[in-house]
Design a protein around this motif. Structure first.
Motif, PDB file in Angstrom:
ATOM      1  N   LEU A   1       0.855  -1.175   0.000  1.00 29.38           N
ATOM      2  CA  LEU A   1       0.000   0.000   0.000  1.00 29.38           C
ATOM      3  C   LEU A   1       0.899   1.235   0.000  1.00 29.38           C
ATOM      4  O   LEU A   1       1.769   1.384   0.868  1.00 29.38           O
ATOM      5  CB  LEU A   1      -0.902  -0.007   1.233  1.00 29.38           C
ATOM      6  CG  LEU A   1      -2.045   1.010   1.266  1.00 29.38           C
ATOM      7  CD1 LEU A   1      -3.024   0.775   0.120  1.00 29.38           C
ATOM      8  CD2 LEU A   1      -2.770   0.940   2.610  1.00 29.38           C
ATOM      9  N   VAL A   2       0.704   2.110  -0.973  1.00 29.78           N
ATOM     10  CA  VAL A   2       1.524   3.313  -1.106  1.00 29.78           C
ATOM     11  C   VAL A   2       0.643   4.527  -0.850  1.00 29.78           C
ATOM     12  O   VAL A   2      -0.407   4.689  -1.478  1.00 29.78           O
ATOM     13  CB  VAL A   2       2.163   3.400  -2.506  1.00 29.78           C
ATOM     14  CG1 VAL A   2       3.153   4.554  -2.573  1.00 29.78           C
ATOM     15  CG2 VAL A   2       2.853   2.091  -2.869  1.00 29.78           C
ATOM     16  N   HIS A   3       1.057   5.382   0.084  1.00 25.57           N
ATOM     17  CA  HIS A   3       0.241   6.505   0.532  1.00 25.57           C
ATOM     18  C   HIS A   3       0.649   7.811  -0.148  1.00 25.57           C
ATOM     19  O   HIS A   3       1.698   7.910  -0.788  1.00 25.57           O
ATOM     20  CB  HIS A   3       0.361   6.657   2.053  1.00 25.57           C
ATOM     21  CG  HIS A   3      -0.157   5.490   2.815  1.00 25.57           C
ATOM     22  ND1 HIS A   3      -1.486   5.346   3.171  1.00 25.57           N
ATOM     23  CD2 HIS A   3       0.484   4.385   3.301  1.00 25.57           C
ATOM     24  CE1 HIS A   3      -1.654   4.222   3.849  1.00 25.57           C
ATOM     25  NE2 HIS A   3      -0.473   3.622   3.938  1.00 25.57           N
ATOM     26  N   ASP A   4      -0.197   8.818   0.040  1.00 27.66           N
ATOM     27  CA  ASP A   4       0.046  10.170  -0.433  1.00 27.66           C
ATOM     28  C   ASP A   4       1.461  10.620  -0.049  1.00 27.66           C
ATOM     29  O   ASP A   4       1.867  10.528   1.110  1.00 27.66           O
ATOM     30  CB  ASP A   4      -0.999  11.084   0.213  1.00 27.66           C
ATOM     31  CG  ASP A   4      -0.827  12.535  -0.168  1.00 27.66           C
ATOM     32  OD1 ASP A   4       0.051  12.845  -0.977  1.00 27.66           O
ATOM     33  OD2 ASP A   4      -1.584  13.370   0.360  1.00 27.66           O
ATOM     34  N   GLY A   5       2.220  11.111  -1.038  1.00 26.58           N
ATOM     35  CA  GLY A   5       3.567  11.594  -0.779  1.00 26.58           C
ATOM     36  C   GLY A   5       4.628  10.527  -0.810  1.00 26.58           C
ATOM     37  O   GLY A   5       5.805  10.815  -0.566  1.00 26.58           O
ATOM     38  N   GLN A   6       4.244   9.297  -1.156  1.00 27.28           N
ATOM     39  CA  GLN A   6       5.211   8.208  -1.202  1.00 27.28           C
ATOM     40  C   GLN A   6       5.425   7.731  -2.643  1.00 27.28           C
ATOM     41  O   GLN A   6       4.557   7.873  -3.507  1.00 27.28           O
ATOM     42  CB  GLN A   6       4.751   7.028  -0.349  1.00 27.28           C
ATOM     43  CG  GLN A   6       4.783   7.273   1.137  1.00 27.28           C
ATOM     44  CD  GLN A   6       4.408   6.034   1.935  1.00 27.28           C
ATOM     45  OE1 GLN A   6       3.574   5.224   1.511  1.00 27.28           O
ATOM     46  NE2 GLN A   6       5.017   5.879   3.098  1.00 27.28           N
TER      47      GLN A   6
END
Length: 311
Positions: A205-210
């Motif tokens: 899971l890749v989040h905002d800003g990553q």
């Protein structure tokens, strides 16, 4: 001529070989321009051929004919036949290998230096960066990044899946950029979160800003990134104390033809924001601020060097 992809690719390879041979005259240049203007596929093919020439820049630029002066018409015909053996076949082969038919047949594509915004029927928004190709299948909620780089905004809860050569990216209520590299894929999340899955079924899971690197060997770890790296969406290339070599390699993506520079320039530093609509101006600005000279062999063959090394 028939405008099938192989025919267009072959014609682009022939024009490329002729111009790089050093034997092309004004009539040849006019003929090329007429061919490019006669159909949109021709111009796209020429831009792709220029990109290919750049990727294989180690090939002799003159195809061993630089020492020949302008030949007489009869001799010129002999040279063209020689080019057919020495250059046209390799160029066409390279085109077929480096620019496969799925790129030519993609639903959406951009030429080198071109960027495109495409609203999708489901309310999502797609952007293509330079030299990119995407297939769209909204019925199956699927996009396929054939080549290059794309930005996708999915406002709704119904997920869209982006397929790449190395895995897939699943986005809903999110904004994400996906860039295919030579040996992997870079996934950058600007808003929300996305699921990234590699070819073996492992996911992250890749989040905002990553940002995460997706490779044939698996998934990298998500790391923070600077959103200015994705300024291409607004037509801007931004550098913050970046090595000039790295900056030029990035700029090179937006210029058809060949861009070269003296190795001594690699370590110079660049800071600023540059409009991608005029890459010639970017080169001129770099020359002014770093004491360089820009040597224009043609509009599509440019070399940067320290001022002292050029006559």
């Amino acid at each position: 001529m028939s405008r099938t992809a192989p025919d267009v690719a072959r014609a682009a390879a022939q024009w490329l070989a002729l111009l790089e041979s050093g034997t092309a005259g004004e009539r040849d240049h006019a003929g090329l321009q007429q061919w490019r203007d006669s159909h949109p596929q021709h111009e796209q093919a020429w831009q792709k051929a220029q990109l290919l020439r750049q990727r294989f820049a180690e090939l002799p630029s003159s195809l061993a004919m630089a020492s020949l002066d302008r030949p007489q018409p009869g001799r010129r015909a002999v040279l063209k036949r020689a080019l057919g053996v020495a250059a046209l076949v390799p160029a066409a082969w390279l085109l077929s290998r480096q620019l496969p038919l799925d790129v030519w047949r993609a639903d959406l594509h951009t030429a080198t230096g071109e960027r495109k915004r495409v609203p999708l029927a489901d309310g999502s928004a797609l952007q293509l960066n330079t030299a990119s190709a995407v297939d769209v299948n909204l019925a199956q909620r699927r996009l396929t990044l054939v080549d290059g780089e794309m930005a996708l905004s999915v406002p709704g809860a119904s997920a869209l899946t982006v397929h790449t050569r190395y895995g897939q990216v699943i986005a809903s209520q999110a904004e994400v950029c996906v860039r295919q590299l030579a040996h992997g894929c870079l996934v950058s999340v600007l808003k929300g979160q996305v699921h990234v899955q590699d070819g073996s079924g492992r996911s992250a899971l890749v989040h905002d800003g990553q940002q995460l690197r997706l490779q044939a060997s698996g998934l990298g770890a998500p790391v923070p990134f600077d959103a200015l790296q994705l300024g291409w969406r607004d037509g801007v290339l931004t550098a913050q104390n970046q090595g000039l070599g790295d900056f030029l390699r990035e700029l090179d993506r937006y210029r058809p033809g060949v861009l070269r520079w003296d190795p001594s320039l690699e370590a110079l530093r660049v800071t600023g924001s540059f409009r991608l609509d005029d890459t010639d101006r970017i080169l001129s600005l770099l020359a002014t601020t770093h004491g360089l000279q820009v040597q224009w062999r043609t509009r599509y063959w440019v070399t940067l060097a320290p001022r002292r090394t050029l006559a």
